[in-house]
Design a protein around this motif. Structure first.
Motif: not given
Length: 86
Positions: A31-34, A21-24, A38-41, A7-17
């Protein structure tokens, strides 16, 4: 295996993290995502222009809606010509 959808909310959550300062690499393993995803998001939810407070995702959504509205207008124009000749 099918493509996972987030979901867009989940993507935004990761982007905000990431922005906080959280490393990719840590987000990817947690989260088990490549990392590439994450860089695309991050790129997708980055501000487009400093003068406009919009992200690329919002711009793409507006463009998609604009295209749909153009198609509706074209359909209505064709309907008008059909009913005008009767």
């Amino acid at each position: 295996m099918g493509k996972k959808r987030y979901s867009p909310d989940f993507k935004l959550k990761l982007v905000n993290q990431y922005r906080l300062g959280t490393a990719v690499s840590k987000l990817a393993s947690e989260y088990g995502i490549s990392e590439v995803t994450i860089y695309k998001w991050i790129k997708l939810y980055a501000p487009v222009d400093s003068d406009v407070d919009m992200t690329k995702a919002e711009v793409l959504a507006i463009q998609k809606e604009n295209e749909r509205l153009k198609q509706e207008v074209d359909i209505l124009k064709k309907a008008i010509t059909i009913f005008a000749t009767k």
